[in-house]
Write a protein that holds these residues in place. Structure first.
Motif, PDB file in Angstrom:
ATOM      1  N   THR A 217       0.831  -1.203   0.000  1.00 41.86           N
ATOM      2  CA  THR A 217       0.000   0.000   0.000  1.00 41.86           C
ATOM      3  C   THR A 217       0.866   1.252   0.000  1.00 41.86           C
ATOM      4  N   THR A 304      -4.479  -0.738 -10.997  1.00 40.58           N
ATOM      5  CA  THR A 304      -4.614   0.101  -9.805  1.00 40.58           C
ATOM      6  C   THR A 304      -3.842   1.399  -9.975  1.00 40.58           C
ATOM      7  N   TYR A 373     -10.024   2.715  -1.636  1.00 36.72           N
ATOM      8  CA  TYR A 373     -10.687   1.426  -1.562  1.00 36.72           C
ATOM      9  C   TYR A 373     -11.368   1.034  -2.868  1.00 36.72           C
ATOM     10  N   ALA A 377     -10.419  -2.071  -5.528  1.00 35.82           N
ATOM     11  CA  ALA A 377     -11.375  -3.173  -5.455  1.00 35.82           C
ATOM     12  C   ALA A 377     -11.920  -3.504  -6.836  1.00 35.82           C
ATOM     13  N   GLN A 385      -4.587  -5.210  -4.806  1.00 37.30           N
ATOM     14  CA  GLN A 385      -5.381  -4.874  -3.618  1.00 37.30           C
ATOM     15  C   GLN A 385      -4.541  -4.094  -2.620  1.00 37.30           C
ATOM     16  N   SER A 388      -6.701  -1.245   2.552  1.00 44.29           N
ATOM     17  CA  SER A 388      -8.091  -0.908   2.858  1.00 44.29           C
ATOM     18  C   SER A 388      -9.053  -1.971   2.342  1.00 44.29           C
ATOM     19  N   ASN A 389      -8.651  -2.668   1.260  1.00 46.82           N
ATOM     20  CA  ASN A 389      -9.489  -3.759   0.780  1.00 46.82           C
ATOM     21  C   ASN A 389      -9.532  -4.880   1.817  1.00 46.82           C
ATOM     22  N   ALA A 392     -11.884  -3.793   4.501  1.00 49.68           N
ATOM     23  CA  ALA A 392     -13.256  -4.000   4.052  1.00 49.68           C
ATOM     24  C   ALA A 392     -13.612  -5.483   4.105  1.00 49.68           C
TER      25      ALA A 392
END
Lengths: 433, 369
Positions: A217, A304, A373, A377, A385, A388-389, A392
């Protein structure tokens, strides 16, 4: 001026007003009304922030440390909290860590299992242990089902129900869960676990996911921030130097994505980047790649990065633009006339002056990216990913404590970065607009 | 000044047939020819939009000439980038780098020239002492007053010993008193260092005080290029006469023309003496320009045989050193006469009728506007 002629209020020590009151008190009184009124004006906002921000974050912090599911069961029908697993907890209290479970322990377990079955709490308790020791939920549910038949000697009886009860890891998991306040979720979120003796050890290599996700991340956010900075700098410069009529049009183009739904933007990236998408088709048509060599640009990290850069770009352009607009062209001209080449003038005179805007943009984009997110996602696939995924995911599995623990770690790592930024560059150097 | 005038034949800076257009439709600078001697202080004066700043920017290298040649020290510099021209420049709002201290600002031009540290420090110190700012070396520009920033900007433009320094309205942001003080200081530096200065301003007072020569710009053309006294006393056309100093304008027709003298008949039939400048024949329309301080109302001060005209005093304003009387002359009531405020000065009262006149060489018959 002598003391006799000095009017009251001019004494060096304590200044007073004309009627002899201390100046500070008088000033305070005079300003009190205005201050009260100003406070009343911000009061609604303060209440709003408190209610929607401070309290939820406090609850989240609390949740990450507090999980009483092994200690009490909240019965939804009656709305009461029923204590559970009390016998086992009593045995834990009486016997120190590392004690081999004896007959008394199994007797306590049997009694608790019966109680669980009565109040239908075996699922909740099993889930709680399952968090720390995956695969143990069914142990509780299946054992509780037949708990009524258990008879002494309990050790043999329980083990006859399920061999797994002999596993010291199960007993360790129950012992570490036997309290309302636990650090277990932080241990899990940092890719650690308790071994059979209760010591904290690293999880098996292939099961380590969170630290790697954190690292990914931050790495991807950093990369996206960098790409945004590189892309935004020339655009912002252009915006700041073009005549107003042209820069307004360009500004609309920059802001256009803001007026489009995030979902639409992300979906259009799917259309563009998929294997049979516009970009691949164009590359094939140009003969740059073969039909069987179509690039995978979506549902992975590339997707992403591309989609998030696009979404976050305006957050970099706007602060940069607002700072660049205030830098007069005469600075660069002055540098040039003083003998600097255009590169030196840019590097030594222009660039340092854009620093407040760069700082604001970098901080804004990075912090937004770290918590992003929806886009990962939708277009991230498996390796795109972000953390935060994962948050979740755990929330969807109702594992609130682990989700809260990861979220708290994310929050504090961002705060640490913010602090570092303040130390290195200085937060008062920030200029958002 | 003698050096400057001698420099006319060995031009240091030369504009030759320079034209400049920004949009390809209109010319901002129309066929500019100008040579500036070494050590000269030349001011480009004109209203905004007259092309003076464009000329300065072309000389500095920030604008390219659309046509023509600009030479510096005999070398054509049209295609030389600004950083290689070695010209010092003082900008309108100083353009001191806000993220550097005063010392770093001054050190910058020396650093980019690859000068070593010891030499840089000596030069920076010398330049700061020159503008009496030696104690401010570690301050940031934001911590300085306008006047102090101005001195630093000056020092920065001079620290690398350029032979030519350009100044783009450098005193525009200062208050009146400080501006006048800085005018003398800049002039003093120019005399002391022997540098060539090209100075742009729209303030005619500034231009007259400081310059060896002034180029008056209007509409992209130099209207007149002369020393301040020539410019003030012998303007060559109506624009210059009106732009520089206060001026009275009397429209009329040339009645008699005889070499260095002419007679002009005003609209109300009265006759005045004037020096023909832009008139060539009898019957031509003209605008006679007379400086307010050259108007006389005492018969003994006027030359023999000079024509006088009648004037009615509208009001007298007390201005301290002078008295400013507004007169009604030939139907128009904004004719101004300035009188020295001496003890024996005659006090004029509004409504009084007087006769006024002047030396014929002070009244210049120019082109009609």
């Amino acid at each position: 001026m002598t003391d006799q002629t000095a009017p009251p209020g001019l004494g060096a020590e304590s200044l007073t007003t004309a009627d002899g009151r201390p100046l500070k008190a008088a000033l305070h009184r005079a300003q009190a009304r205005a201050k009260r009124r100003a406070f009343l004006l911000v009061l609604p906002l303060l209440a709003f922030v408190l209610l929607t921000f401070v309290i939820p974050i406090g609850i989240m912090l609390f949740r990450s440390l507090n999980n009483p599911d092994f200690v009490s069961y909240s019965d939804i029908d009656s709305g009461t909290e029923i204590p559970v697993m009390q016998n086992v907890q009593a045995w834990f209290a009486a016997n120190p860590q590392g004690t081999e479970p004896d007959e008394a322990a199994y007797a306590a377990l049997a009694a608790d299992l019966v109680h669980l079955k009565e109040i239908k709490a075996q699922g909740s308790v099993g889930t709680r242990i399952n968090y720390v020791l995956p695969g143990s939920r069914s142990l509780f549910t299946s054992s509780a089902r037949d708990a009524a038949k258990l008879a002494p000697p309990y050790k043999e009886a329980v083990l006859a129900l399920d061999e797994k009860w002999a596993d010291p890891a199960v007993w360790q998991a129950m012992r570490s869960s036997a309290g309302t306040i636990t650090g277990d979720f932080y241990i899990l979120a940092a890719d650690f676990e308790r071994d059979d003796s209760g010591a904290i050890v690293r999880t098996a290599e292939k099961e380590r996911i969170y630290l790697y996700l954190f690292w990914r991340t931050f790495f991807l956010s950093g990369l996206i921030t960098l790409i945004c900075l590189v892309l935004a700098f020339p655009i912002a410069h252009l915006l700041a130097t073009l005549p107003l009529s042209k820069s307004n049009l360009l500004m609309i183009l920059v802001l256009l994505p803001f007026w489009t739904s995030l979902l639409v933007r992300t979906t259009s990236w799917i259309v563009l980047l998929q294997q049979q998408g516009v970009v691949n088709d164009a590359l094939v048509a140009l003969g740059l790649i073969g039909t069987d060599g179509r690039l995978t640009m979506i549902n992975n990290q590339t997707g992403t990065i591309v989609a998030m850069t696009h979404v976050l770009l305006p957050f970099m352009i706007l602060p940069l633009y607002s700072v660049m607009r205030t830098i007069k062209p005469s600075y660069v001209r002055a540098a040039r006339s003083l003998g600097a080449t255009s590169w030196t003038a840019f590097r030594r005179v222009y660039l340092p002056q854009t620093l407040p805007g760069m700082g604001a943009g970098v901080l804004l984009v990075f912090i937004l990216a770290v918590g992003y997110y929806i886009t990962p996602a939708l277009v991230g696939g498996a390796d795109g990913q972000l953390i935060s995924n994962m948050i979740a995911f755990h929330m969807s599995k109702a594992n609130w404590s682990l989700a809260a623990a990861i979220a708290t770690m994310l929050l504090f790592s961002v705060l640490i970065l913010y602090w570092l930024y303040d130390r290195l560059i200085g937060i008062d150097n920030l200029k958002l607009g | 000044m003698s050096q400057a005038k001698a420099g006319g034949n060995a031009a240091f800076v030369e504009f030759s047939h320079v034209q400049k257009s920004y949009d390809g439709v209109s010319l901002v600078v129309k066929d500019l020819n100008l040579s500036i001697g070494k050590g000269e202080f030349l001011t480009m004066l004109g209203p905004s939009g007259s092309g003076k700043t464009t000329c300065l920017m072309m000389l500095a290298g920030f604008e390219t000439a659309t046509h023509g040649e600009i030479r510096l020290g005999g070398r054509e510099i049209n295609n030389i980038p600004p950083h290689k021209r070695g010209i010092g420049m003082v900008f309108q709002n100083y353009a001191l780098f806000p993220h550097m201290t005063v010392g770093e600002n001054l050190s910058f031009p020396l650093e980019v020239r690859g000068m070593d540290k010891a030499e840089r420090e000596t030069k920076v110190k010398r330049a700061l002492d020159m503008v009496q700012m030696g104690n401010f070396i570690n301050r940031r520009p934001a911590q300085l007053s306008g006047g102090q920033q101005q001195r630093i900007a000056l020092a920065r433009a001079l620290v690398f010993d350029p032979e030519l320094v350009l100044m783009d309205e450098p005193l525009g942001a200062l208050d009146k008193q400080l501006r006048e003080h800085m005018q003398f200081e800049i002039k003093g530096l120019h005399d002391r260092l022997g540098i060539t200065v090209v100075y742009v301003t729209h303030d005619q007072g500034e231009a007259l005080t400081m310059s060896d020569r002034v180029a008056v710009f209007n509409d992209g053309v130099i209207q007149q290029l002369d020393s301040p006294d020539e410019l003030y006393e012998r303007p060559k056309n109506s624009f210059v006469a009106q732009f520089i100093g206060e001026n009275n304008k009397l429209p009329g027709t040339v009645e008699e023309l005889d070499g260095h003298k002419c007679l002009v008949r005003l609209a109300n039939g009265e006759l005045i003496d004037a020096t023909p400048v832009n008139v060539r024949e009898k019957g031509q329309q003209t605008l006679v320009s007379i400086r307010p301080e050259r108007v006389e109302f005492k018969p003994e001060m006027m030359p023999k045989g000079a024509h006088t005209i009648r004037a009615e005093v509208k009001d007298v304003i007390y201005m301290g050193d002078i008295l400013r009387a507004r007169l009604k002359v030939a139907g128009s009531d904004n004719f101004v006469m300035k009188m020295r405020n001496t003890i024996s000065q005659t006090k004029l009262a509004p409504g009084e009728t007087i006769s006024i006149g002047w030396h014929p060489q002070d009244a210049r018959a120019l082109d009609p506007v």
